[in-house]
Scaffold this motif. Structure first.
Motif, PDB file in Angstrom:
ATOM      1  N   GLY A 282       0.732  -1.223  -0.257  1.00  0.00           N
ATOM      2  CA  GLY A 282       0.048   0.150  -0.120  1.00  0.00           C
ATOM      3  C   GLY A 282       0.752   0.989  -0.038  1.00  0.00           C
ATOM      4  N   GLY A 283       2.534   1.303   0.466  1.00  0.00           N
ATOM      5  CA  GLY A 283       3.227   1.825   0.208  1.00  0.00           C
ATOM      6  C   GLY A 283       4.782   2.070   0.467  1.00  0.00           C
ATOM      7  N   GLU A 284       4.945   2.707  -0.257  1.00  0.00           N
ATOM      8  CA  GLU A 284       6.575   2.786   0.109  1.00  0.00           C
ATOM      9  C   GLU A 284       7.478   3.586  -0.195  1.00  0.00           C
ATOM     10  OE1 GLU A 284      10.191   1.250  -3.234  1.00  0.00           O
ATOM     11  OE2 GLU A 284       8.871  -0.013  -2.869  1.00  0.00           O
ATOM     12  N   TYR A 285       7.685   3.604   1.316  1.00  0.00           N
ATOM     13  CA  TYR A 285       9.218   4.996   1.760  1.00  0.00           C
ATOM     14  C   TYR A 285      10.104   4.901   1.693  1.00  0.00           C
ATOM     15  CZ  TYR A 285       4.198   5.837   4.012  1.00  0.00           C
ATOM     16  OH  TYR A 285       2.917   5.947   4.029  1.00  0.00           O
ATOM     17  N   ALA A 286      10.664   6.301   1.243  1.00  0.00           N
ATOM     18  CA  ALA A 286      12.464   6.017   1.692  1.00  0.00           C
ATOM     19  C   ALA A 286      12.752   6.423   3.065  1.00  0.00           C
ATOM     20  CB  ALA A 286      12.868   7.811   0.726  1.00  0.00           C
ATOM     21  N   LEU A 287      13.979   5.418   3.759  1.00  0.00           N
ATOM     22  CA  LEU A 287      14.343   5.337   4.742  1.00  0.00           C
ATOM     23  C   LEU A 287      13.963   6.557   5.342  1.00  0.00           C
ATOM     24  CD1 LEU A 287      15.682   2.808   6.464  1.00  0.00           C
ATOM     25  CD2 LEU A 287      17.632   4.108   5.832  1.00  0.00           C
ATOM     26  N   SER A 288      14.592   8.097   4.756  1.00  0.00           N
ATOM     27  CA  SER A 288      14.529   8.920   5.312  1.00  0.00           C
ATOM     28  C   SER A 288      12.986   9.487   5.819  1.00  0.00           C
ATOM     29  CB  SER A 288      15.014  10.096   4.638  1.00  0.00           C
ATOM     30  OG  SER A 288      14.646   9.905   3.393  1.00  0.00           O
ATOM     31  N   ASP A 289      12.300   8.833   5.235  1.00  0.00           N
ATOM     32  CA  ASP A 289      10.569   9.266   5.335  1.00  0.00           C
ATOM     33  C   ASP A 289      10.269   8.436   6.717  1.00  0.00           C
ATOM     34  OD1 ASP A 289      10.850  11.340   4.298  1.00  0.00           O
ATOM     35  OD2 ASP A 289      10.792  10.208   1.696  1.00  0.00           O
ATOM     36  N   ALA A 290      10.809   7.290   7.641  1.00  0.00           N
ATOM     37  CA  ALA A 290       9.946   6.298   8.127  1.00  0.00           C
ATOM     38  C   ALA A 290       9.071   7.188   9.326  1.00  0.00           C
ATOM     39  CB  ALA A 290      11.811   5.827   8.566  1.00  0.00           C
ATOM     40  N   ALA A 291       9.774   7.948  10.156  1.00  0.00           N
ATOM     41  CA  ALA A 291       8.475   8.666  10.750  1.00  0.00           C
ATOM     42  C   ALA A 291       7.327   9.116   9.999  1.00  0.00           C
ATOM     43  CB  ALA A 291       9.156  10.270  11.048  1.00  0.00           C
ATOM     44  N   THR A 292       7.802   9.732   8.553  1.00  0.00           N
ATOM     45  CA  THR A 292       6.036   9.922   8.136  1.00  0.00           C
ATOM     46  C   THR A 292       5.043   8.710   8.046  1.00  0.00           C
ATOM     47  OG1 THR A 292       7.832  11.863   7.073  1.00  0.00           O
ATOM     48  CG2 THR A 292       5.039  10.759   5.656  1.00  0.00           C
ATOM     49  N   ALA A 293       5.850   7.352   7.272  1.00  0.00           N
ATOM     50  CA  ALA A 293       5.535   6.369   7.876  1.00  0.00           C
ATOM     51  C   ALA A 293       4.631   6.067   8.669  1.00  0.00           C
ATOM     52  CB  ALA A 293       6.649   5.928   6.923  1.00  0.00           C
ATOM     53  N   HIS A 294       5.078   6.223  10.103  1.00  0.00           N
ATOM     54  CA  HIS A 294       4.282   5.957  11.160  1.00  0.00           C
ATOM     55  C   HIS A 294       3.208   6.655  11.288  1.00  0.00           C
ATOM     56  CE1 HIS A 294       7.675   2.717  13.344  1.00  0.00           C
ATOM     57  NE2 HIS A 294       8.308   2.940  12.191  1.00  0.00           N
ATOM     58  N   GLU A 295       3.502   7.914  11.543  1.00  0.00           N
ATOM     59  CA  GLU A 295       2.292   9.140  11.038  1.00  0.00           C
ATOM     60  C   GLU A 295       1.344   8.829  10.283  1.00  0.00           C
ATOM     61  OE1 GLU A 295       4.231  13.091  10.139  1.00  0.00           O
ATOM     62  OE2 GLU A 295       5.564  12.974  11.980  1.00  0.00           O
ATOM     63  N   ASP A 296       1.232   7.982   8.904  1.00  0.00           N
ATOM     64  CA  ASP A 296       0.131   8.076   7.998  1.00  0.00           C
ATOM     65  C   ASP A 296      -0.258   6.637   9.153  1.00  0.00           C
ATOM     66  OD1 ASP A 296       0.969   9.754   6.834  1.00  0.00           O
ATOM     67  OD2 ASP A 296       1.355   9.129   5.068  1.00  0.00           O
ATOM     68  N   MET A 297       0.345   5.610   9.367  1.00  0.00           N
ATOM     69  CA  MET A 297      -0.031   4.781   9.702  1.00  0.00           C
ATOM     70  C   MET A 297      -0.591   4.509  10.802  1.00  0.00           C
ATOM     71  SD  MET A 297       1.816   0.535  10.887  1.00  0.00           S
ATOM     72  CE  MET A 297       2.208   0.052   9.241  1.00  0.00           C
ATOM     73  N   ARG A 298      -0.839   5.421  11.815  1.00  0.00           N
ATOM     74  CA  ARG A 298      -1.086   5.811  13.113  1.00  0.00           C
ATOM     75  C   ARG A 298      -2.774   6.698  13.034  1.00  0.00           C
ATOM     76  NH1 ARG A 298       3.031   6.581  18.305  1.00  0.00           N
ATOM     77  NH2 ARG A 298       1.116   6.960  19.151  1.00  0.00           N
ATOM     78  N   ALA A 299      -2.810   7.304  12.124  1.00  0.00           N
ATOM     79  CA  ALA A 299      -3.270   7.674  11.022  1.00  0.00           C
ATOM     80  C   ALA A 299      -4.518   7.240  10.410  1.00  0.00           C
ATOM     81  CB  ALA A 299      -3.090   9.622  10.503  1.00  0.00           C
ATOM     82  N   ARG A 300      -4.177   6.297  10.751  1.00  0.00           N
ATOM     83  CA  ARG A 300      -5.138   5.204   9.177  1.00  0.00           C
ATOM     84  C   ARG A 300      -5.613   5.437   7.664  1.00  0.00           C
ATOM     85  NH1 ARG A 300     -10.114   3.262  13.510  1.00  0.00           N
ATOM     86  NH2 ARG A 300      -8.493   2.263  15.135  1.00  0.00           N
ATOM     87  N   LYS A 301      -3.822   6.290   7.364  1.00  0.00           N
ATOM     88  CA  LYS A 301      -4.391   7.011   5.741  1.00  0.00           C
ATOM     89  C   LYS A 301      -3.599   5.560   5.556  1.00  0.00           C
ATOM     90  CE  LYS A 301      -2.698  11.191   7.374  1.00  0.00           C
ATOM     91  NZ  LYS A 301      -2.240  12.525   6.765  1.00  0.00           N
ATOM     92  N   THR A 302      -3.086   4.761   5.570  1.00  0.00           N
ATOM     93  CA  THR A 302      -2.454   3.016   4.850  1.00  0.00           C
ATOM     94  C   THR A 302      -3.350   2.307   4.639  1.00  0.00           C
ATOM     95  OG1 THR A 302      -1.699   2.305   7.049  1.00  0.00           O
ATOM     96  CG2 THR A 302      -0.456   4.078   5.123  1.00  0.00           C
ATOM     97  N   VAL A 303      -2.942   1.140   3.396  1.00  0.00           N
ATOM     98  CA  VAL A 303      -3.594  -0.633   3.261  1.00  0.00           C
ATOM     99  C   VAL A 303      -2.523  -0.597   2.999  1.00  0.00           C
ATOM    100  CG1 VAL A 303      -5.665   0.659   2.562  1.00  0.00           C
ATOM    101  CG2 VAL A 303      -3.896   0.924   0.891  1.00  0.00           C
ATOM    102  N   GLY A 304      -3.152  -2.131   3.092  1.00  0.00           N
ATOM    103  CA  GLY A 304      -2.073  -2.702   2.800  1.00  0.00           C
ATOM    104  C   GLY A 304      -0.139  -3.075   4.045  1.00  0.00           C
ATOM    105  N   LYS A 305      -0.226  -4.072   2.852  1.00  0.00           N
ATOM    106  CA  LYS A 305       1.623  -3.227   3.583  1.00  0.00           C
ATOM    107  C   LYS A 305       2.274  -2.776   3.225  1.00  0.00           C
ATOM    108  CE  LYS A 305       5.044  -5.118   5.367  1.00  0.00           C
ATOM    109  NZ  LYS A 305       5.298  -5.546   7.118  1.00  0.00           N
ATOM    110  N   LEU A 306       3.500  -1.712   4.113  1.00  0.00           N
ATOM    111  CA  LEU A 306       4.266  -0.795   3.989  1.00  0.00           C
ATOM    112  C   LEU A 306       5.061  -0.859   3.951  1.00  0.00           C
ATOM    113  CD1 LEU A 306       2.437   2.295   6.603  1.00  0.00           C
ATOM    114  CD2 LEU A 306       1.547   1.410   4.233  1.00  0.00           C
ATOM    115  N   LEU A 307       6.419   0.068   2.970  1.00  0.00           N
ATOM    116  CA  LEU A 307       8.191  -0.402   2.918  1.00  0.00           C
ATOM    117  C   LEU A 307       8.802   0.233   3.227  1.00  0.00           C
ATOM    118  CD1 LEU A 307       7.282  -2.242  -0.635  1.00  0.00           C
ATOM    119  CD2 LEU A 307       7.678  -3.343   1.853  1.00  0.00           C
ATOM    120  N   LEU A 308      10.190   0.107   3.818  1.00  0.00           N
ATOM    121  CA  LEU A 308      10.865   1.075   3.210  1.00  0.00           C
ATOM    122  C   LEU A 308      12.203   0.839   2.097  1.00  0.00           C
ATOM    123  CD1 LEU A 308      11.801   1.874   7.221  1.00  0.00           C
ATOM    124  CD2 LEU A 308      10.655   3.444   5.521  1.00  0.00           C
ATOM    125  N   ASP A 309      11.952   1.678   1.574  1.00  0.00           N
ATOM    126  CA  ASP A 309      13.673   2.158   0.763  1.00  0.00           C
ATOM    127  C   ASP A 309      14.487   2.293   1.134  1.00  0.00           C
ATOM    128  OD1 ASP A 309      15.123   1.678  -1.488  1.00  0.00           O
ATOM    129  OD2 ASP A 309      13.975   3.103  -2.182  1.00  0.00           O
TER     130      ASP A 309
END
Length: 317
Positions: free
Chosen positions: A287-314
């Protein structure tokens, strides 16, 4: 190497990119180059030190990676921690070759979320053909796979909860027979309505608090509720034994770590999930792929229920 190393516990704000020393393999360990790291909701608890197993600082979060060994093997592995980095240490007993026909993202969706769904349906709830199944957070990492597996294994009716109309529509496209708002207020009545006025046989629950309470109230006689998280960060009401006796209900806890006591069975479950994915019968969603430097954004999105499926870090970004 570049990594997300935290030196204090907290929320997403503590996830900052750092230059750290490359890890050195100890006895029985293997160093791999990380192509993608998986993000789990448990990571948000690990970062704030509210998980079932306590963390120690400094720490590189991330419990799963897919990458290549020095010999070129493509493996997906459970690391416990250390995954949010360009390189990570793995143990061969917790690493599995990724077959052709399964992408890196799909492998990461399966190694934690997929096996969680597999164990909960087969072993914790003992799903029988024709039974009704309620899947909370049906568009999420565990939820979207639980819907598909329940249908594959003969569930009579699968009901999903989701926080938005868009997510509810996605659960229907994945095979759910009904999709409802997961807001706790009035949830029991919505569950019953979605099941034709009848209580449900199985609930897969990871929110906690009033969501747990309403779900338990919607259980049929001999129903089973499996709790595998507390995303709402709120405790459910205590359940007295008499409440279990009336209706012959079961509440089971689930923690994937316990499954690793039997690596052979865990590997067999993962192999089955790989096969179902490779032949197109199971569709893990990235459901989403984030840059390693955007890990904080990924956690924010997940906690805010903005995401679906599996999230990845590149880690390359």
């Amino acid at each position: 190497m570049r990594a997300i190393q935290i030196t204090e516990f907290g929320g997403p704000e503590v996830l900052k990119i750092s230059d750290v020393a490359e890890p050195v393999p100890g006895d029985g360990q293997v160093l791999i180059t990380v192509d993608r790291a998986g993000i789990n909701y448990a990571d948000t608890h690990q970062v704030e030190n509210s998980y079932l197993s306590k963390a120690e600082l400094p720490m590189i979060p991330g419990g799963e990676v897919v990458g290549r060994t020095a010999e070129g093997r493509r493996v997906v592995a459970l690391t416990g921690s250390g995954g949010y980095a360009e390189k990570a240490l793995i143990h061969p007993m917790r690493a599995w070759d990724v077959p052709e026909g399964v992408t890196d993202g799909q492998a990461l969706a399966l190694i934690v979320q997929g096996t969680t769904a597999w164990y909960m349906l087969k072993h914790s709830s003992h799903l029988q053909a024709g039974e009704s199944v309620l899947v909370h957070a049906g568009a999420g990492g565990v939820g979207h796979l639980s819907i598909q597996l329940a249908k594959l294994w003969g569930a009579g009716r699968v009901i999903a909860t989701a926080s938005s109309e868009e997510k509810r529509q996605q659960t229907l496209e994945l095979g759910a027979d009904a999709a409802i708002d997961g807001t706790p207020e009035g949830l029991k009545d919505r569950i019953l309505d979605a099941n034709g006025g009848k209580p449900v046989d199985i609930v897969l629950e990871m929110v906690g608090g009033p969501t747990f309470d309403e779900s338990f109230a919607a259980l049929a006689p001999f129903g089973r509720l499996v709790t595998f998280g507390a995303a709402g960060r709120e405790a459910a009401k205590p359940i007295e034994p008499a409440r279990l006796m009336k209706g012959s209900k079961t509440v089971a806890g689930f923690w994937l770590v316990d499954c690793l006591r039997d690596p052979q069975r865990f590997g067999a479950a993962l192999t089955e999930l790989f096969e179902l994915t490779a032949n197109g019968r199971l569709r893990p969603i990235v459901g989403g792929e984030y840059a390693l430097s955007d890990a904080a954004t990924a956690h924010e999105d997940m906690r805010a229920r903005k995401t679906v499926g599996k999230l990845l870090l590149d880690p390359t970004r």
